[in-house]
Design a protein around this motif. Sequence first.
Motif, PDB file in Angstrom:
ATOM      1  N   UNK A 116       0.995  -1.334  -0.072  1.00 13.69           N
ATOM      2  CA  UNK A 116       0.036   0.071   0.429  1.00 13.69           C
ATOM      3  C   UNK A 116       1.361   1.361   0.114  1.00 13.69           C
ATOM      4  N   UNK A 117       1.991   1.027   0.071  1.00 12.06           N
ATOM      5  CA  UNK A 117       3.150   1.982   0.247  1.00 12.06           C
ATOM      6  C   UNK A 117       3.484   3.171   1.356  1.00 12.06           C
ATOM      7  N   UNK A 118       2.380   2.436   2.722  1.00 17.92           N
ATOM      8  CA  UNK A 118       2.393   3.207   4.052  1.00 17.92           C
ATOM      9  C   UNK A 118       4.189   2.718   4.725  1.00 17.92           C
ATOM     10  N   UNK A 119       4.550   2.297   4.006  1.00 14.38           N
ATOM     11  CA  UNK A 119       6.559   1.832   4.380  1.00 14.38           C
ATOM     12  C   UNK A 119       7.120   1.067   3.288  1.00 14.38           C
ATOM     13  N   UNK A 120       7.922   1.905   3.609  1.00 11.25           N
ATOM     14  CA  UNK A 120       8.887   1.527   2.949  1.00 11.25           C
ATOM     15  C   UNK A 120      10.015   1.281   2.862  1.00 11.25           C
ATOM     16  N   UNK A 121      10.846   0.236   4.340  1.00 10.84           N
ATOM     17  CA  UNK A 121      11.902   0.293   4.043  1.00 10.84           C
ATOM     18  C   UNK A 121      12.770   0.057   3.902  1.00 10.84           C
ATOM     19  N   UNK A 122      13.924   0.701   3.894  1.00  8.18           N
ATOM     20  CA  UNK A 122      15.369   0.318   3.053  1.00  8.18           C
ATOM     21  C   UNK A 122      15.995  -0.895   3.018  1.00  8.18           C
ATOM     22  N   UNK A 123      16.149  -1.334   4.788  1.00  6.91           N
ATOM     23  CA  UNK A 123      16.461  -2.847   4.458  1.00  6.91           C
ATOM     24  C   UNK A 123      15.466  -3.655   5.021  1.00  6.91           C
ATOM     25  N   UNK A 124      15.646  -4.548   5.032  1.00 10.80           N
ATOM     26  CA  UNK A 124      14.188  -5.930   5.976  1.00 10.80           C
ATOM     27  C   UNK A 124      14.733  -6.403   6.804  1.00 10.80           C
ATOM     28  N   UNK A 125      14.888  -7.075   7.635  1.00 17.30           N
ATOM     29  CA  UNK A 125      15.220  -8.319   8.499  1.00 17.30           C
ATOM     30  C   UNK A 125      14.462  -9.596   8.476  1.00 17.30           C
ATOM     31  N   UNK A 126      14.932 -11.019   8.272  1.00 21.89           N
ATOM     32  CA  UNK A 126      13.623 -11.403   8.140  1.00 21.89           C
ATOM     33  C   UNK A 126      14.007 -12.445   8.971  1.00 21.89           C
ATOM     34  N   UNK A 127      13.939 -12.029  10.804  1.00 19.63           N
ATOM     35  CA  UNK A 127      13.974 -13.448  11.771  1.00 19.63           C
ATOM     36  C   UNK A 127      12.888 -14.542  11.458  1.00 19.63           C
ATOM     37  N   UNK A 128      12.504 -15.303  10.819  1.00 18.59           N
ATOM     38  CA  UNK A 128      11.707 -16.174  10.692  1.00 18.59           C
ATOM     39  C   UNK A 128      12.387 -17.912  10.999  1.00 18.59           C
ATOM     40  N   UNK A 129      13.894 -17.687  10.616  1.00 15.86           N
ATOM     41  CA  UNK A 129      14.751 -18.390  10.501  1.00 15.86           C
ATOM     42  C   UNK A 129      15.301 -18.916  11.816  1.00 15.86           C
TER      43      UNK A 129
END
Length: 290
Positions: A42-55
Amino acid sequence: MIKDFEHFAPKTLKEALTLLDKYQDDCKVICGGQSLLILMRQGLVAPKYLVDIKGISELNYIKDDKDGLKIGALTTHRTIEKSPVIKKKYPVLAEMETKLASIQTRNWGTIGGNICHGDPAGDPAPVLIALNATLTVAGTKGERNMPAEDFTLDYFEVALEPGELLTEIQIPAPPPRTGTVYTKFNIIESDLATVGVAVSMTLGSGDGVCQDVRIALGAAAPMAMRAKKAEAVLKGKKITDALLAEAGEKASTEAEPISDIAASEEYRRELVKVLVKRMGNEALARAKRA
């Protein structure tokens, strides 16, 4: 349209916290993604970095001992729903999970992700408040604990400082003669709550007097909240239908609902009134059987 971002997939909590500390100003955490990806599309957030903690496997567990229950923040909703120990000792948690979204969502979405999203209509927060849960958050400088009722600050705003992660949920062992229940009203099955109500009640030995009670409301304020004035109506008294009706009335005045596409403010207040009385009766019945 999702804007470009750099993706990290740490395998340990230490590695994740280091990344968050480094990129905290332009970073978002993703674990299940059920909520964050919608906001990004939706364009409400646009982070430069995503830290994927699923693992990060060290944050995915259910532990039970004499002091209570501990749930890692990355434990999926479906795991909680199906856990034999939770069904036996904390059945309200498993019951709540059956009402949360779809099986597909519960298979992937995590309890910590739901709480950290801060949606006032979410299902886990009222139940955790009723169960007197404590949340542990961690950063590179250490850990801190807080009551579940203090974690959400406003609409979609929680008490995480930059660089922090929610790591664990602790629920104390319930006292004897305690019953806890949760329900929500919604038009579409498995949709978000129009109003949700959780009640936990502890009775005295033999006299049936309410020694303690916690009433938590969802989708009735900017965050899941305790109805403390309603609790005061019941605490220290032998519970009757008239008292429960009074508690429902009091809770409806404490609530701060809004009008939206799902329901008007007035309708939500009426739902609070009805559901607090109904769940109070059910919590009372469970406490008598406990």
